[in-house]
Design an enzyme around this catalytic site. Structure first.
Site, PDB file in Angstrom:
ATOM      1  N   GLU A 222       7.658  -3.493  15.600  1.00  0.00           N
ATOM      2  CA  GLU A 222       8.314  -2.247  16.007  1.00  0.00           C
ATOM      3  C   GLU A 222       7.307  -1.185  16.445  1.00  0.00           C
ATOM      4  O   GLU A 222       6.338  -0.920  15.736  1.00  0.00           O
ATOM      5  CB  GLU A 222       9.150  -1.749  14.820  1.00  0.00           C
ATOM      6  CG  GLU A 222      10.036  -0.562  15.126  1.00  0.00           C
ATOM      7  CD  GLU A 222      10.933  -0.208  13.939  1.00  0.00           C
ATOM      8  OE1 GLU A 222      11.238  -1.102  13.109  1.00  0.00           O
ATOM      9  OE2 GLU A 222      11.313   0.961  13.834  1.00  0.00           O
TER      10      GLU A 222
ATOM     11  N   GLY B 187      17.048   4.287   9.893  1.00  0.00           N
ATOM     12  CA  GLY B 187      17.321   5.504   9.127  1.00  0.00           C
ATOM     13  C   GLY B 187      16.092   6.384   9.020  1.00  0.00           C
ATOM     14  O   GLY B 187      14.985   5.994   9.405  1.00  0.00           O
TER      15      GLY B 187
ATOM     16  N   LYS C 250       5.678  -1.084   6.849  1.00  0.00           N
ATOM     17  CA  LYS C 250       4.992  -0.187   7.776  1.00  0.00           C
ATOM     18  C   LYS C 250       3.535  -0.640   7.851  1.00  0.00           C
ATOM     19  O   LYS C 250       2.935  -0.974   6.818  1.00  0.00           O
ATOM     20  CB  LYS C 250       5.053   1.248   7.247  1.00  0.00           C
ATOM     21  CG  LYS C 250       6.460   1.794   7.109  1.00  0.00           C
ATOM     22  CD  LYS C 250       6.976   2.313   8.428  1.00  0.00           C
ATOM     23  CE  LYS C 250       8.307   3.025   8.246  1.00  0.00           C
ATOM     24  NZ  LYS C 250       8.807   3.559   9.520  1.00  0.00           N
TER      25      LYS C 250
HETATM   26 MG   LIG Z   1      10.364   2.775  13.226  1.00  0.00          MG
END
Ligand SMILES: [Mg+2]
Length: 371
Positions: free
Chosen positions: A215, A292, A164
């Site tokens: 992403e 998920g 992330k």
């Molecule tokens: Mg994502």
């Protein structure tokens, strides 16, 4: 199938082994609403992985309970579904609230599969017997700790690493991982924390690191800025939050906003919509993968089933239960071996739901029955 007689909602709060941080904040527990549907001699389980607040999704524990108790349960009690299309039709009058709807659709999918004596993945037309999985690492903010974690997950055999990112924790982290681990399958997820106007240069810089994908860099509803950015990048943009259903997937693909889609079955309204996106994207040469939401073993079972669909072209974010939880609420817990997870060849979700586990983590429980 006999008509739906009872729907139970169990609000659970499961402690995470270690806090998980994203651009939304730092989480120490997984909140979730477990949905248990009963019809005749069968029951089925689904999960609505909502947070306390409107962070990843606009849906929360409170909104999901309201919509479930006041609207969805009324539409489903007494229904005699012969397929998931019947659930979609019964819920068509309720706009939005896709996660709440998905939890019920998944519970009925489990129930239908159990009644027919087939594994869930076969009910939805899954094509694979094994699923490649990767690991998702939160915003760590500490270089040494990041290297330590990636090293451990690679040792465990995960097929790709996703980290992330958020402004201030991006290029340096990626550069570090490339230096330490070379050409590993690596991707980043920004959870909508960048903007085209302010961060275009950062994304152009990330483009030089051979990432599998970047992403959801921009706004959770945006398609236009992603399309502009995708035209400037070699690296595929993967959309997550922006795709809330088939219509968004079609628009994103046709506008060139992405070259990959992360489909979270709960985000798009369920397994049938996941299949519809899978099929449309396949026809347009755009691979998907299954993401998920730190689900318990119940939601995880549905992810594994979805990940057997034929257009899944990248490792999915479905890690072992033990990655997040000391104890799962299912037996056996989901376990990836050398980066592979297999759907169980047993009726329905295939795992046994532990009543004791549900009770241990239960905050509140609601039951609605047909009169
Ligand atoms: Mg994502």
């Amino acid at each position: 199938m006999a008509g739906v007689e009872e729907i139970e909602y169990i609000h659970v709060r499961i402690p995470l082994k270690t806090p998980f941080e994203t651009s939304f904040g730092r989480f120490t527990h997984r909140e979730s609403l477990i949905v248990r549907v009963r019809a005749g001699d069968f029951e089925g389980y689904g999960e609505i992985p909502v947070d306390q607040g409107p962070w990843y999704s606009c849906e929360t524990v409170a909104t999901a309970l309201h919509i479930s108790l006041d609207h969805i349960s009324k539409a489903l009690l007494g229904l005699e579904p012969t397929g998931l299309e019947d659930v979609t039709a019964a819920l068509a009058g309720i706009r939005g609230h896709r996660m709440a709807k998905a939890g019920h659709e998944m519970a009925i999918a489990d129930l239908l599969a159990r009644e027919r004596g087939i594994p869930l993945y076969r009910l939805i037309g899954g094509a694979r017997r094994e699923v490649e999985v990767g690991v998702s690492i939160g915003v760590i903010g500490d270089a040494r700790e990041l290297v330590r974690q990636v090293s451990r997950f690679l040792d465990e055999g995960y097929r790709r690493v996703k980290i992330k990112i958020k402004p201030g924790w991006d290029v340096e982290a990626v550069k570090l991982l490339r230096r330490e681990f070379g050409d590993i399958p690596l991707q980043v997820d920004a959870n909508a924390s960048y903007s085209y106007r302010r961060h275009r240069e950062v994304l152009l810089e990330l483009d030089g690191y051979g990432l599998l994908m970047i992403e959801q860099p921009f706004h959770y509803d945006d398609l236009a800025e992603h399309a502009a950015m995708q035209r400037e990048l070699k690296t595929p943009i993967c959309l997550d939050e922006s795709v809330k259903g088939l219509q968004d997937a079609m628009a994103a693909i046709e506008m060139g906003s992405c070259r990959v889609i992360n489909v979270k079955p709960c985000r798009v309204g369920g397994l049938l919509e996941t299949k519809a996106i899978n099929d449309y994207a396949k026809g347009r040469g755009v691979p998907i993968w299954i993401g998920g939401m730190l689900e318990s073993g119940i939601g995880r079972a549905h992810l594994v089933a979805a990940a057997t669909l034929d257009n899944v072209g990248y490792p999915c974010d479905i890690s072992s239960s033990s990655r997040y939880f000391e104890e799962d609420v299912v037996e056996p817990p989901w376990t990836a071996e050398k980066g592979i997870m297999r759907p169980l060849e047993r009726p329905g979700i295939g795992v046994e739901v532990l009543e004791e586990g549900l009770r241990r983590y239960c905050v509140r429980r609601y039951v609605v029955r047909r009169w």
